[in-house]
Design a protein around this motif. Structure first.
Motif, PDB file in Angstrom:
ATOM      1  N   LEU A   1       0.347   3.683  -2.965  1.00  0.00           N
ATOM      2  CA  LEU A   1      -1.016   4.111  -3.294  1.00  0.00           C
ATOM      3  C   LEU A   1      -1.210   5.593  -3.004  1.00  0.00           C
ATOM      4  O   LEU A   1      -0.501   6.175  -2.175  1.00  0.00           O
TER       5      LEU A   1
ATOM      6  N   ARG B   1      -4.355   4.640   0.502  1.00  0.00           N
ATOM      7  CA  ARG B   1      -3.403   4.026   1.434  1.00  0.00           C
ATOM      8  C   ARG B   1      -3.948   4.026   2.859  1.00  0.00           C
ATOM      9  O   ARG B   1      -3.907   3.004   3.550  1.00  0.00           O
TER      10      ARG B   1
ATOM     11  N   PHE C   1      -3.087  -3.419  -4.224  1.00  0.00           N
ATOM     12  CA  PHE C   1      -1.686  -3.115  -3.922  1.00  0.00           C
ATOM     13  C   PHE C   1      -0.885  -2.737  -5.176  1.00  0.00           C
ATOM     14  O   PHE C   1      -1.125  -3.255  -6.269  1.00  0.00           O
TER      15      PHE C   1
ATOM     16  N   SER D   1       0.806  -1.222   0.000  1.00  0.00           N
ATOM     17  CA  SER D   1       0.000   0.000   0.000  1.00  0.00           C
ATOM     18  C   SER D   1       0.839   1.272   0.000  1.00  0.00           C
ATOM     19  O   SER D   1       0.285   2.371  -0.128  1.00  0.00           O
TER      20      SER D   1
END
Length: 439
Positions: A388, A393, A429, A385
């Motif tokens: 992101l 996230r 992800f 994450s």
């Protein structure tokens, strides 16, 4: 090119001739031959269209065939095993087509550690080596998608099927109900619980994951249509009567409305959605006396909304098993046999599952095994994450926190809902060795 086609046609002709000769010599071989042919065609289709195969598998998982199909033919455990094997095969073929990646923090490695530790210590009485091996494969299967390279189309297919899956399950359940094959709902203590083709607990779990997927998708794209699906999944979740998933999904939604950044999602939009939610809650409160057939509302009325549904009665059995082997545990799969299903407590509860994943995993792999598993889960989450956008996230980390809380009183890792949850997480992800943006 023409020569390749000719050689391919010749090979098919030879194969057809051999199959015809086999059937003439051994007529009873037609069943296995047709089965092999079907598997070959399915494998070829999955290799040619990996995104479509993954989408079909996820939707099948969410209909919960271990419920509706086992009603017809039995073999509940075999159906679960086939579901997981099919998923592994599709992921393997997708990896063959798109490429394999090394997922160094994959939580599945922890189950291998626990499997070895169980053999070093000795397995729980009644747990055979073969059963432990099957449990190892089944326990690691939800994380298998971590080893395939997921392109944008694959990610989009996984995320979309996660969001719409509960609605597909309800539609399929309606079809089964209309055909007289399965009841659409059950009744518990006078309250109706929607089950469709699944069970109320599993349907609620899938709806909760669908809400998570809709929220994370919205945080990344700002698409307003996601809220329609989030609302639909909330209705399914409420009708299922699953209390913990409803509370956790509500918490994640409120956190999104209050604190999560999303494109074009300003204060006016946030206040509007909060107002709609507040109005819906007020309507439910006003209509409360007429809604006692809804399980969650009925339990609130009875003052029993926070009960553990007798889960705490089975925990002492697992605590006693853990105290006898806290370091190496009793082997992967021990959680299925520590309490026999046909024991008095198993018959009373209707299940022999621990309903506490921390306790079950510690029994199977010892405290070190449990620490390794949840440590890898944390590393897997933070690594995947990190790249992101900020809103996504924060939200997916919040979702995993909710998963950790739910694991205190639910079977979050051994239920087939985990196949959907972790495959969806993998689709969200972005790993350091992948440059593509999330779907």
């Amino acid at each position: 090119m023409t020569g390749g086609i000719a050689r391919g046609g010749a090979a098919l002709a030879v194969a057809a001739g051999l199959a015809a000769a086999l059937l003439l010599l051994v007529p009873q071989g037609i069943g296995p031959l047709l089965g092999l042919l079907a598997l070959g065609l399915a494998g070829g289709a999955a290799l040619a269209w990996p995104e479509a195969a993954m989408a079909a598998w996820l939707l099948l998982v969410e209909t919960t065939p271990e419920m509706w199909l086992s009603d017809m033919i039995g073999d509940h455990e075999a159906i679960i095993a086939l579901l997981k094997v099919a998923g592994l095969a599709i992921i393997g073929l997708a990896a063959l087509r798109r490429g394999v990646r090394m997922d160094r923090y994959n939580p599945g490695f922890a189950f291998l550690f626990m499997f070895i530790g169980g053999f070093m210590h000795g397995l729980w009485p009644g747990l055979t080596p073969l059963a432990s091996l099957r449990s190892l494969v089944g326990s690691a299967a939800p994380f298998a998608a971590g080893f395939m390279r997921a392109e944008a189309r694959m990610r989009a297919a996984i995320i979309r099927c996660t969001i719409i899956g509960p609605a597909v399950t309800v539609a399929f359940g309606l079809a089964l109900h209309a055909a007289g094959l399965r009841a659409l709902y059950g009744v518990q203590l006078g309250a109706i619980r929607l089950q469709a083709s699944s069970s109320p607990a599993f349907l609620g779990g899938f709806a909760m994951i669908g809400i998570y997927a809709g929220l994370v998708g919205f945080a990344g794209s700002g698409r307003r249509r996601e809220w329609a699906w989030i609302g639909a999944n909330f209705l399914i979740l409420l009708a299922s009567g699953a209390r913990a998933p409803l509370a956790l999904a509500t918490f994640a939604t409120l956190a999104t409305l209050v604190a999560v950044e999303a494109p074009g999602f300003g204060m006016r939009e946030r206040v509007s959605l909060l107002a709609i939610g507040g109005a819906a809650l007020a309507a439910v409160l006003l209509a409360g006396p007429a809604l006692h057939f809804v399980r969650v509302i009925d339990l609130v009325h009875l003052g029993d909304a926070g009960s553990l549904s007798n889960r705490n009665l089975i925990w002492p059995y697992f605590e006693a098993a853990l105290s006898r082997s806290p370091w190496l545990g009793w082997g992967v799969g021990a959680g299925k046999v520590i309490v026999p299903l046909h024991s008095p407590i198993g018959r009373f509860l209707g299940t022999n599952a621990a309903h506490d994943e921390y306790l079950r995993i510690a029994c199977e792999g010892g405290v070190p095994g449990a620490l390794l598993l949840f440590g890898l889960l944390g590393l897997w989450l933070f690594r995947g994450s990190a790249a992101l956008p900020v809103g996504q996230r924060r939200l997916i980390r919040l979702v995993f926190l909710a998963f950790a809380v739910q694991s205190l009183t639910d079977n979050t890792l051994i239920a087939t809902t985990s196949l959907t949850f972790f495959t969806w997480a993998r689709a969200v992800f972005i790993n350091p060795d992948e440059g593509s943006a999330p779907a």
